[in-house]
Design an enzyme around this catalytic site. Structure first.
Site, short mmCIF file in Angstrom:
data_model
loop_
_atom_site.label_atom_id
_atom_site.label_comp_id
_atom_site.label_asym_id
_atom_site.label_seq_id
_atom_site.Cartn_x
_atom_site.Cartn_y
_atom_site.Cartn_z
CD GLN A 59 1.25 0.42 -1.78
OE1 GLN A 59 1.11 -0.84 -2.01
NE2 GLN A 59 1.00 1.69 -2.50
NE ARG B 160 4.92 -1.03 -3.74
CZ ARG B 160 4.67 -2.03 -3.29
NH1 ARG B 160 3.06 -2.53 -3.27
NH2 ARG B 160 5.35 -3.46 -2.78
NE ARG C 210 2.76 -9.00 -0.33
CZ ARG C 210 2.03 -8.18 -0.75
NH1 ARG C 210 1.52 -9.26 -1.58
NH2 ARG C 210 2.54 -6.79 -0.73
CB CYS D 178 -2.00 0.34 -0.94
SG CYS D 178 -3.14 -0.66 0.07
CG ASP E 104 -4.75 -1.62 2.32
OD1 ASP E 104 -5.40 -2.24 2.23
OD2 ASP E 104 -3.99 -2.33 3.20
CG HIS F 156 2.60 -3.40 2.12
ND1 HIS F 156 3.79 -3.23 1.32
CD2 HIS F 156 2.11 -2.91 1.18
CE1 HIS F 156 3.66 -3.39 0.22
NE2 HIS F 156 1.92 -3.46 0.18
N1 CP Z 1 -0.01 -3.17 -2.91
C1 CP Z 1 0.25 -3.97 -2.95
O1 CP Z 1 0.93 -4.52 -2.98
O2 CP Z 1 0.03 -4.71 -3.24
P1 CP Z 1 0.04 -6.35 -3.97
O3 CP Z 1 -0.23 -6.62 -2.79
O4 CP Z 1 -0.48 -6.67 -5.54
O5 CP Z 1 1.70 -7.30 -4.24
N1 NVA Z 2 -3.30 -4.54 4.04
C1 NVA Z 2 -3.72 -5.06 2.90
C2 NVA Z 2 -2.46 -4.42 2.34
C3 NVA Z 2 -2.40 -5.38 0.42
C4 NVA Z 2 -0.95 -4.59 -0.06
C5 NVA Z 2 -3.30 -6.41 3.41
O1 NVA Z 2 -2.21 -6.70 3.77
O2 NVA Z 2 -4.22 -7.13 3.42
#
Ligand code: CP
Ligand code: NVA
Length: 310
Positions: free
Chosen positions: A133, A290, A103, A262, A222, A130
């Site tokens: 997700q 998830r 990540r 999400c 989101d 992502h």
């Molecule tokens: N939706 C999601 O990826 O959540 P986190 O940022 O908590 O991993």
């Molecule tokens: N778009 C958001 C998703 C978090 C799971 C971010 O990147 O922060």
């Protein structure tokens, strides 16, 4: 399936279907308390440059349930943070680990890592995408609606990593994707153009949220400012105000529409409390899934047995 999961565009429909089938089987095993440990002796590395609750937990708990273990590697604790190169890190980690979730900010970073790694590399979120997700989101839609085929999914808000991955999924699977984003906050142009050209069910970008949501089966939103954009939160708020998913916007969707997010949510910004906690919302099931979907992914990519069969 390919060695890595870097984006959904590179998956074929059969790959999606295999992941959903295995997710369903693994979820049922959890419910029936069946012990199933195909990943005994396997270790998953996790390089996380951004915060995470769901992604981190689903991979860590998931590999543990499958008999393996995870090791969490924040950049400041490993030599990457002191300038060790991506190729060196990827090659060396491939000798210890059986898979790795990353990540980070830059999608190219993950792609470069995957190029030099001989183990599966899974994109656990970048600024651009992502994929994990949206895999579990579509699995949730199948649970709720029986299928994704022929449904209309409306994504309302920022054209961010989640929106881009929705477009990649719609480029491969037969559902209709409507997006509503304020001007200046559109999804990635290359991904959008490619998606519009290839989508079996159609992808359309609207400006007005109610145009996108009209007759939608799924209403998705989101945050307006993603991780790394915290400084822009104040400046974005007025631009996105009309894009809030609230009771009024819901009236444009189908009566049985489900609401998805999400998470984490900024309650009172992109979604109201009453909608997030209301009867249309499936966000907690979505979050739970998830776990099951990440397990399916690891079973396939790290365990490898389904790769051979299909
Ligand atoms: N939706 C999601 O990826 O959540 P986190 O940022 O908590 O991993
Ligand atoms: N778009 C958001 C998703 C978090 C799971 C971010 O990147 O922060």
């Amino acid at each position: 399936m390919k060695k890595d999961l870097l984006n959904l565009y590179e998956l074929g429909r059969a790959d999606f279907e295999m992941i959903f089938r295995r997710s369903e089987a693994l979820k049922k095993m959890n419910k029936d308390e069946i012990s199933y440990t195909p990943l005994v002796g396997k270790t998953l590395g996790m390089i996380f440059d951004k915060s995470s609750t769901r992604t981190r937990l689903s991979f860590e708990v998931g590999i543990y349930q499958l008999g393996g273990m995870a090791t969490f590697l924040s950049r400041r604790d490993i030599q990457l943070g002191r300038g060790e190169t991506i190729p060196d890190t990827a090659r060396v980690m491939s000798r210890y680990l059986d898979g790795i979730v990353i990540r980070t900010f830059d999608q190219k970073w993950v792609e470069e890592f995957a190029l030099h790694a001989s183990i599966p590399v899974i994109n656990g979120l970048t600024d651009l995408l992502h994929p994990c997700q949206i895999l579990s989101d579509i699995f949730t839609i199948i649970e709720e609606k029986g299928t994704y085929e022929g449904l209309k999914v409306a994504y309302v808000g920022d054209g961010n990593n989640v929106a881009n991955s929705w477009i990649n999924a719609a480029a491969r699977l037969p559902f209709t994707l409507h997006l509503a984003c304020p001007e200046g906050y559109d999804p990635d142009d290359t991904i959008l153009q490619r998606g519009v050209a290839e989508s079996p069910g159609g992808i359309r970008l609207f400006r007005a949220p109610f145009d996108a949501v009209t007759d939608a089966d799924v209403i998705y939103t989101d945050v307006w400012a993603s991780m790394g954009q915290e400084d822009e939160r104040e400046e974005r708020a007025p631009v996105f105000m009309d894009y809030q998913v609230n009771e009024h916007l819901l009236t444009y969707g189908r009566q049985d529409a489900i609401v998805m997010h999400c998470l984490p949510a900024h309650r009172g910004e992109e979604i109201t409390d009453d909608v997030l906690d209301g009867s249309h919302s499936v966000v907690v099931d979505q979050a739970e899934n998830r776990l099951h979907v990440q397990k399916a992914l690891m079973e396939i990519l790290i365990g490898g047995q389904y790769n051979k069969d299909e």
